[in-house]
Design an enzyme around this catalytic site. Sequence first.
Site, PDB file in Angstrom:
ATOM      1  N   ASP A 104       0.816  -1.202   0.000  1.00  0.00           N
ATOM      2  CA  ASP A 104       0.000   0.000   0.000  1.00  0.00           C
ATOM      3  C   ASP A 104       0.857   1.263   0.000  1.00  0.00           C
ATOM      4  O   ASP A 104       1.921   1.314   0.617  1.00  0.00           O
ATOM      5  CB  ASP A 104      -0.891  -0.021   1.255  1.00  0.00           C
ATOM      6  CG  ASP A 104      -1.769   1.199   1.372  1.00  0.00           C
ATOM      7  OD1 ASP A 104      -2.648   1.372   0.511  1.00  0.00           O
ATOM      8  OD2 ASP A 104      -1.581   1.985   2.315  1.00  0.00           O
ATOM      9  N   GLU A 123       1.287  -0.461  -5.162  1.00  0.00           N
ATOM     10  CA  GLU A 123       0.335   0.607  -5.425  1.00  0.00           C
ATOM     11  C   GLU A 123       1.160   1.889  -5.513  1.00  0.00           C
ATOM     12  O   GLU A 123       1.489   2.508  -4.501  1.00  0.00           O
ATOM     13  CB  GLU A 123      -0.716   0.725  -4.316  1.00  0.00           C
ATOM     14  CG  GLU A 123      -1.781   1.755  -4.653  1.00  0.00           C
ATOM     15  CD  GLU A 123      -2.368   2.462  -3.448  1.00  0.00           C
ATOM     16  OE1 GLU A 123      -3.391   3.141  -3.613  1.00  0.00           O
ATOM     17  OE2 GLU A 123      -1.799   2.344  -2.346  1.00  0.00           O
TER      18      GLU A 123
END
Length: 735
Positions: A406, A459
């Site tokens: 993330d 990401e």
Amino acid sequence: MSYIEDVTASPDWAAIAGAAHHDPHSVLGAHPDTDSLGRTTTTIRARRPLAESVEAVFDDGSRLALAHVAHGIWEGRHDGPPVPYKIATVYAGGDELVAADPYRHLSALGEIDLHLIGEGRHERLWDVLGARPLSLDGDDGVDFAVWAPNAKAVRVVGDFNSWNGEGHAMRSMGSSGVWELFVPDVPIGARYKYEILAADGRWLLKADPMAQAAEVPPATASVVTQGSYTWGDGAWLTRRAATHAVAQPMSVYEVHLGSWRGGLGYREAAEPLIEHVRATGFTHVEFMPLAEHPFGGSWGYQVTGYYAPTSRYGSPDDLRYLIDRLHQAGIGVIMDWVPGHFPKDEFALARFDGQALYEHPDPRRGEHQDWGTLIFDYGRNEVRNFLVANALYWMSEFHVDGLRVDAVASMLYLDYSRNDGEWEPNIHGGRENLEAIRFLQEVNATAYKAHKGIVMIAEESTAFPGVTAPTNRAGLGFGFKWNMGWMNDSLVYMKRDPIHRSHHEGEITFSFVYGFGENYLLPISHDEVVHGKGSLISRMPGDHAHKLANVRAFLGYMWGHPGKKLLFMGQEFGQIGEWSVDRDLDWWLLDQPAHRQLQELVGAINGVYRTQPPLWERDNDSSSFTRLGGPTWDPSVVAFERRDSHGGRLVSITNFAGATHTGFRLALPVEGVWQEVLNTDAAEFGGSGAGNYGVVTAHPETDDGAAIAKLTLPGLSTIWLRYQPEPHVPTASRG
């Protein structure tokens, strides 16, 4: 002066008695010595404040009376070397209590372990830190070990000592910064925390950073656990190790477990999730973060227990069961992982031993202003080790097939979401966070080396170079990068009324220009269906029927486009309402034929996708892709060819306009028969049923020999044509 008188006079004597000393084992426990004649003797000391009598009880039943010395410390001496014993204590008006003595045991931590921790190279950190059930010197119990280098003293508290840690002071393991204590007779399931004496004199109560289980939130204690699960996914792991994900089909179903179907735990979710994923044809499930987090509204992205699967849905073995069952069903498992930041909750990592420890001490590097969270100190060996080992932990102990990392962009740049003057340049004067870059390179290289066939997915929303390049070529070493540019551009395009799309063709095709610079994954993730953005179908223009047709066309285009795929739960059947963590998906929509047919289309798309190597084998190879156009040209029609390494060809054609084109002339790559293997406007999927009767034939019509096919392109639809070099018998229309 006797030894007893000497230690009584020492200022450390009171600190040991008060459980505030860095080395209680130096006084408490069994200590061998020699008397004046050279004979071996052993002195036993135990801390038993307010006791009336204290005795050491040996395995042969004999006893040694201990005398009170000072501050609740009792002492006795026996002939011979140390032997196993327990401590029998009588308090006023009470029965005798017999208990094992934690201070008679040597440390369960080895010098090599401590050296590797200091170097930041212990790849199985969870095997040496945290709460480890084991047998030591004849006693069964739990060895507690925690890294707290700035602490003056550390105590373990829990159910087993009525949350009073004065009898369980831990010992410092020197320069390693680790504190350790073996506590006999602590059962599996016991709750515990650490009491940490900070340099400023405050006692802090902290959960264990290395705990492998925790209480159900909002309770925050760590829990002693020991896995006993027997895995049955050996065949899956063997196959995985023999494959390279870049050259395999990958379509990912992103799931928030708590709101997929409410009330289901890890075990209860296994069979319905498998049934649904099989029906819709996805190759992988990606779980939003399952590490422990105190606030459910964070969706799991503010982690307080990096090594503890959230107890909201069951035990660690329950999670193992879920993953094992998915593997046995042929479904891969990816987990969201959050090494970019952590929350400020006082019970967890923040200022863990009274000072900045896990977080960078400089707030310009150690705090996310927008998110109200803290940033790891990636340049500190022990912190980097904590995170690298955590990635390996999920792969080793839970067999996950990959991690989606993330917020990578927030880690890469020192000026991320900061104004001028709010950040400090690196040693070269640049904005890159060099320590975070080295950490990402290390975790990727280590994970790929240790676990063959896994995937690490970034990401990452910027143009940072080499995200998926190998670390030996100065890349970050990820396997895939989310293509955020494709996502943003295509969703903007799809929101437009079809009548206006012809003026914005670049929005839907710009990704063809850069789409091979990295190994991309195309995401329609949870972030695109929250915060007022609405669901995928609600973004589409037109009435409900047109919205459905737009979604069908878009998914066909997406699955034809180079790159792996990810779709957030609910979008496969046209979830209308925006996703909320607090309620289930709108499964009742499947009672409506049009939504059930959309889900069936997703199953069909995934089914064809998985059997057609041109759609996935060379995703990252620009020579496998050709944009098609002419002799008829319409900027609302996007056509391209995908090729595999064995001569396979597949053409994807999407008509983003609202009107059907009949007799649309398109130059195909080669003449001959092309089979229509997908038509998102087929009646079985809720469309009009217009199509090409299963086959299309391309004939040379011009002097240059171009193979021209005359096509029916339904409005708001995608068709896929597979080249068939062999003789073909036409099939009936699916209309």
